[in-house]
Design a protein around this motif. Structure first.
Motif, PDB file in Angstrom:
ATOM      1  N   CYS A  28     -20.464  -3.409  15.192  1.00 30.68           N
ATOM      2  CA  CYS A  28     -20.536  -2.093  15.790  1.00 30.68           C
ATOM      3  C   CYS A  28     -19.274  -1.770  16.570  1.00 30.68           C
ATOM      4  O   CYS A  28     -18.816  -0.643  16.589  1.00 30.68           O
ATOM      5  CB  CYS A  28     -21.762  -2.001  16.698  1.00 30.68           C
ATOM      6  SG  CYS A  28     -23.332  -2.138  15.810  1.00 30.68           S
ATOM      7  N   SER A  29     -18.707  -2.742  17.237  1.00 28.49           N
ATOM      8  CA  SER A  29     -17.545  -2.455  18.076  1.00 28.49           C
ATOM      9  C   SER A  29     -16.356  -2.006  17.266  1.00 28.49           C
ATOM     10  O   SER A  29     -15.561  -1.199  17.714  1.00 28.49           O
ATOM     11  CB  SER A  29     -17.164  -3.706  18.886  1.00 28.49           C
ATOM     12  OG  SER A  29     -16.812  -4.770  18.032  1.00 28.49           O
ATOM     13  N   ALA A  30     -16.211  -2.522  16.042  1.00 25.97           N
ATOM     14  CA  ALA A  30     -15.057  -2.169  15.233  1.00 25.97           C
ATOM     15  C   ALA A  30     -15.295  -0.921  14.421  1.00 25.97           C
ATOM     16  O   ALA A  30     -14.370  -0.199  14.101  1.00 25.97           O
ATOM     17  CB  ALA A  30     -14.695  -3.327  14.305  1.00 25.97           C
ATOM     18  N   GLY A  31     -16.529  -0.637  14.049  1.00 28.79           N
ATOM     19  CA  GLY A  31     -16.769   0.474  13.158  1.00 28.79           C
ATOM     20  C   GLY A  31     -17.319   1.710  13.846  1.00 28.79           C
ATOM     21  O   GLY A  31     -17.282   2.791  13.291  1.00 28.79           O
ATOM     22  N   ASP A  32     -17.859   1.602  15.053  1.00 27.91           N
ATOM     23  CA  ASP A  32     -18.441   2.717  15.767  1.00 27.91           C
ATOM     24  C   ASP A  32     -17.340   3.612  16.290  1.00 27.91           C
ATOM     25  O   ASP A  32     -16.483   3.193  17.049  1.00 27.91           O
ATOM     26  CB  ASP A  32     -19.287   2.181  16.930  1.00 27.91           C
ATOM     27  CG  ASP A  32     -19.967   3.291  17.717  1.00 27.91           C
ATOM     28  OD1 ASP A  32     -19.869   4.456  17.286  1.00 27.91           O
ATOM     29  OD2 ASP A  32     -20.587   2.977  18.748  1.00 27.91           O
ATOM     30  N   THR A  33     -17.338   4.871  15.888  1.00 24.44           N
ATOM     31  CA  THR A  33     -16.284   5.785  16.313  1.00 24.44           C
ATOM     32  C   THR A  33     -16.795   6.842  17.286  1.00 24.44           C
ATOM     33  O   THR A  33     -16.181   7.866  17.475  1.00 24.44           O
ATOM     34  CB  THR A  33     -15.666   6.471  15.087  1.00 24.44           C
ATOM     35  OG1 THR A  33     -16.706   7.138  14.354  1.00 24.44           O
ATOM     36  CG2 THR A  33     -14.987   5.469  14.181  1.00 24.44           C
ATOM     37  N   ALA A  34     -17.945   6.595  17.928  1.00 23.00           N
ATOM     38  CA  ALA A  34     -18.484   7.572  18.860  1.00 23.00           C
ATOM     39  C   ALA A  34     -17.599   7.706  20.090  1.00 23.00           C
ATOM     40  O   ALA A  34     -17.428   8.790  20.637  1.00 23.00           O
ATOM     41  CB  ALA A  34     -19.903   7.172  19.266  1.00 23.00           C
ATOM     42  N   ASP A  35     -17.012   6.613  20.576  1.00 22.46           N
ATOM     43  CA  ASP A  35     -16.148   6.645  21.742  1.00 22.46           C
ATOM     44  C   ASP A  35     -14.712   6.875  21.314  1.00 22.46           C
ATOM     45  O   ASP A  35     -14.225   6.269  20.362  1.00 22.46           O
ATOM     46  CB  ASP A  35     -16.249   5.322  22.507  1.00 22.46           C
ATOM     47  CG  ASP A  35     -17.652   5.095  23.048  1.00 22.46           C
ATOM     48  OD1 ASP A  35     -18.321   6.097  23.354  1.00 22.46           O
ATOM     49  OD2 ASP A  35     -18.061   3.932  23.146  1.00 22.46           O
ATOM     50  N   GLY A  36     -14.018   7.749  22.036  1.00 17.43           N
ATOM     51  CA  GLY A  36     -12.627   8.041  21.714  1.00 17.43           C
ATOM     52  C   GLY A  36     -11.697   6.972  22.241  1.00 17.43           C
ATOM     53  O   GLY A  36     -12.117   5.950  22.782  1.00 17.43           O
ATOM     54  N   PRO A  37     -10.393   7.196  22.097  1.00 19.50           N
ATOM     55  CA  PRO A  37      -9.406   6.215  22.551  1.00 19.50           C
ATOM     56  C   PRO A  37      -9.292   6.202  24.070  1.00 19.50           C
ATOM     57  O   PRO A  37      -9.705   7.142  24.750  1.00 19.50           O
ATOM     58  CB  PRO A  37      -8.113   6.709  21.904  1.00 19.50           C
ATOM     59  CG  PRO A  37      -8.313   8.191  21.774  1.00 19.50           C
ATOM     60  CD  PRO A  37      -9.761   8.369  21.472  1.00 19.50           C
ATOM     61  N   SER A  38      -8.709   5.140  24.580  1.00 19.14           N
ATOM     62  CA  SER A  38      -8.451   5.059  26.011  1.00 19.14           C
ATOM     63  C   SER A  38      -7.283   5.977  26.364  1.00 19.14           C
ATOM     64  O   SER A  38      -6.235   5.932  25.726  1.00 19.14           O
ATOM     65  CB  SER A  38      -8.122   3.617  26.398  1.00 19.14           C
ATOM     66  OG  SER A  38      -7.671   3.566  27.735  1.00 19.14           O
ATOM     67  N   GLU A  39      -7.470   6.819  27.367  1.00 19.15           N
ATOM     68  CA  GLU A  39      -6.410   7.744  27.767  1.00 19.15           C
ATOM     69  C   GLU A  39      -5.265   7.028  28.462  1.00 19.15           C
ATOM     70  O   GLU A  39      -4.173   7.583  28.602  1.00 19.15           O
ATOM     71  CB  GLU A  39      -6.989   8.820  28.690  1.00 19.15           C
ATOM     72  CG  GLU A  39      -8.024   9.715  27.999  1.00 19.15           C
ATOM     73  CD  GLU A  39      -8.559  10.788  28.925  1.00 19.15           C
ATOM     74  OE1 GLU A  39      -8.142  10.806  30.117  1.00 19.15           O
ATOM     75  OE2 GLU A  39      -9.381  11.610  28.475  1.00 19.15           O
ATOM     76  N   ASP A  40      -5.491   5.797  28.897  1.00 22.02           N
ATOM     77  CA  ASP A  40      -4.464   5.049  29.632  1.00 22.02           C
ATOM     78  C   ASP A  40      -3.585   4.200  28.724  1.00 22.02           C
ATOM     79  O   ASP A  40      -2.665   3.535  29.202  1.00 22.02           O
ATOM     80  CB  ASP A  40      -5.133   4.137  30.677  1.00 22.02           C
ATOM     81  CG  ASP A  40      -5.965   4.925  31.666  1.00 22.02           C
ATOM     82  OD1 ASP A  40      -5.582   6.064  31.992  1.00 22.02           O
ATOM     83  OD2 ASP A  40      -7.003   4.401  32.100  1.00 22.02           O
ATOM     84  N   VAL A  41      -3.861   4.207  27.416  1.00 24.70           N
ATOM     85  CA  VAL A  41      -3.144   3.329  26.488  1.00 24.70           C
ATOM     86  C   VAL A  41      -2.450   4.163  25.421  1.00 24.70           C
ATOM     87  O   VAL A  41      -3.074   5.059  24.841  1.00 24.70           O
ATOM     88  CB  VAL A  41      -4.129   2.343  25.819  1.00 24.70           C
ATOM     89  CG1 VAL A  41      -3.391   1.424  24.847  1.00 24.70           C
ATOM     90  CG2 VAL A  41      -4.873   1.526  26.863  1.00 24.70           C
ATOM     91  N   PRO A  42      -1.185   3.917  25.148  1.00 22.24           N
ATOM     92  CA  PRO A  42      -0.496   4.648  24.077  1.00 22.24           C
ATOM     93  C   PRO A  42      -1.213   4.458  22.749  1.00 22.24           C
ATOM     94  O   PRO A  42      -1.614   3.346  22.400  1.00 22.24           O
ATOM     95  CB  PRO A  42       0.903   4.019  24.053  1.00 22.24           C
ATOM     96  CG  PRO A  42       1.083   3.444  25.416  1.00 22.24           C
ATOM     97  CD  PRO A  42      -0.276   2.986  25.850  1.00 22.24           C
TER      98      PRO A  42
END
Length: 535
Positions: A28-42
């Motif tokens: 789930c952690s690798a395939g779940d796309t419900a959460d967006g990217p971290s705003e603090d990381v390029p």
């Protein structure tokens, strides 16, 4: 801007559990796309490729590495759910066919543009299909999907009908692939050579640079708003850029992933699978649909012209052992002339089962006697067959060792990719060692039919030819499945295709990169990929 389709055509269902290999590894952690990217990381990643793509144009290329890059640059008229086989809208919001599958009508999404700011119109789609037909053999995968193409009738800027001279059951599935991905009018009009180096699509990324044998760079496109409904979010891609260094040595790719030099690597060696199956990494795996890695016969050449020899070779292969030696831990041994992830697959396990005693009996009944060197002969002829291939040497070496146990001398002719396809063009081979990726059982017609421009297996079999043609003209899924079942049984019993291994596309990333997904042909989508933690 996603609209509701007028009609979703039923398709042969994907086999139960076709996605199990993906969920088991990626989780789930690798395939779940419900959460967006971290705003603090390029949102920039380095994705190490295993080889030079050579040609970035997905309409021309059949190389997986090239298609993995090209998929990010172009979109397709339709998409296919890997779990169910269902064909769904993408650039086309509506689609339908006539009853005999000779005409397909589409309505395009409005507001779609290419990265050169030109609009996607029906005329551009027609220009794409015309260009593919004109390229012919240089666009072998794409041209096979539009076999019998007679032209496109443009009704309006958004409506058009694609016409064929005979039923073409595979066209809708082909329209989901990057092989029929849509490029701009200028790209479609360019020479095939120029298209390989630079192309413009409607995709979520834009080609920034390509330096052959060095690297490819792509950047996210601003204003992208027409992702397939099968994707995990809407709007622009999460990543801002992707750099693809070309790293041919597998140990350098794995070392770079371990050290943090690379965020993602293509083709994690199966032997390293357990080492990277930890909380520090994500593994992404999907079995190729279509024809598995196999020995594909030219029945006009050498000893493989004899059915008993082909059948003995099939019975002499221990596919479970080959999978252990050369396959992925997440994969399985082939059980048919289609892979288990292919819609329409039916097990032929009883036919292709390992049976060395049965193999010996077939050969002895055919007069092949065991010589002092362990290889059989008959009337002064040695039981030697040569397989021509350009990859998977470890699979062929395992087969070579096993076949020697029954007295068959399998010689390996490992060549460059260009020489492999040159051998196909000339017909100068006994066996081909390869697989053919397609998300439709029509792949067997492409591989074996007399009329296929991409034929690899050369057989003279009127009964099989009739079945291959009939399934390609049958619209009803249940009726077609019955024909496809007959085809699989016939091909297995005749040993025209002798399976060796189901190939698994296996990639790896560090744990702070998530959301890499596969399309139905096991090619990579980076649209939902994002960086959640710095490396």
């Amino acid at each position: 801007m996603r609209s509701t389709p007028r009609r979703r055509l039923r398709y042969l269902a994907a086999p139960a559990g076709a996605l199990a290999v993906i969920t088991a590894l990626a989780g789930c952690s690798a395939g779940d796309t419900a959460d967006g990217p971290s705003e603090d990381v390029p949102q920039d990643v380095t994705f190490a490729l295993k080889e030079d793509p050579v040609c970035l144009d997905p309409q021309q290329s059949s190389v997986t590495t090239s298609l993995n890059v090209g998929r990010q640059l172009v979109d397709s008229l339709l998409d296919q759910d890997p779990a169910t086989g269902e064909i769904v809208p993408w650039l086309a919001s509506e689609f339908s066919s006539n009853d005999d599958l000779t005409a397909y009508t589409f309505t395009l999404e409005e507001g779609v543009t290419f990265s050169d700011d030109t609009e996607l119109t029906a005329d551009v789609v027609a220009a794409n299909l015309d260009a593919i037909a004109e390229m012919g053999a240089s666009a072998s995968l794409a041209s096979a999907y539009i076999e019998g193409y007679t032209g496109t009738d443009v009704v309006s800027d958004t409506e058009f009908t694609v016409n064929f001279s005979a039923p073409n059951v595979q066209f809708l599935q082909g329209a989901t692939t990057m092989s029929l991905g849509i490029v701009s009018a200028d790209t479609a009009a360019a020479t095939p050579e120029d298209r390989c180096q630079a192309l413009v699509g409607t995709g979520p990324f834009v080609l920034e640079s390509y330096v052959p044998n060095d690297s490819v760079e792509i950047v996210a496109r601003e204003g992208y708003d027409w992702a397939s409904g099968l994707r995990g979010h809407e709007g622009d891609a999460y990543l801002e850029s992707v750099t693809f260094p070309i790293i041919e040595e597998a140990s350098v790719r794995t070392g770079g992933l371990s050290s943090g030099e690379f965020d993602i690597i293509q083709d994690l060696p199966y032997v390293d699978e357990a080492r990277f199956d930890t909380d520090e990494y994500h593994l992404y795996a999907a079995a190729n649909p279509g024809v598995p890695n196999a020995l594909i016969a030219n029945t006009t050449q050498g000893v493989v012209a004899e059915e008993a020899v082909r059948q003995a070779i099939m019975k002499g292969l221990d596919l479970e052992q080959i999978n252990v030696i050369a396959g992925s831990a997440s994969g399985q041994a082939p059980t048919s002339v289609l892979t288990s992830s292919t819609p329409g697959y039916t097990s032929q396990e009883d036919i292709i089962a390992y049976d060395p005693e049965g193999a010996v009996e077939l050969l002895e009944d055919a007069g092949w006697e065991l010589g002092d060197d362990g290889i059989r002969t008959r009337d002064g002829e040695t039981l030697t067959a040569t397989v021509t291939a350009f990859y998977a040497q470890d699979v062929l070496e395992a087969a070579q060792i096993q076949l020697r146990e029954i007295g068959v001398d399998l010689q390996l002719n490992m060549v460059a990719a260009g020489d492999f396809f040159g051998a196909i063009a000339s017909g100068d081979y006994e066996l081909l060692g390869a697989g053919l990726t397609r998300t439709d059982p029509d792949v067997l017609r492409v591989l074996l039919s007399d009329d296929s421009p991409s034929r690899w297996g050369i057989v003279d079999d009127a009964e099989l030819e009739a079945l291959l043609v009939e399934q390609a003209r049958t619209a009803d899924p249940e009726a077609r499945q019955q024909i496809v079942d007959e085809i699989q049984q016939h091909v297995a019993e005749s040993a025209y295709v002798i399976p060796t291994l189901e190939t698994v596309q296996l990639h790896a990333s560090r744990a702070g990169v998530e959301g890499l997904t596969f399309d139905s042909a096991s090619r990579v989508h980076l649209y939902d990929t994002r960086v959640t933690a710095a490396g």
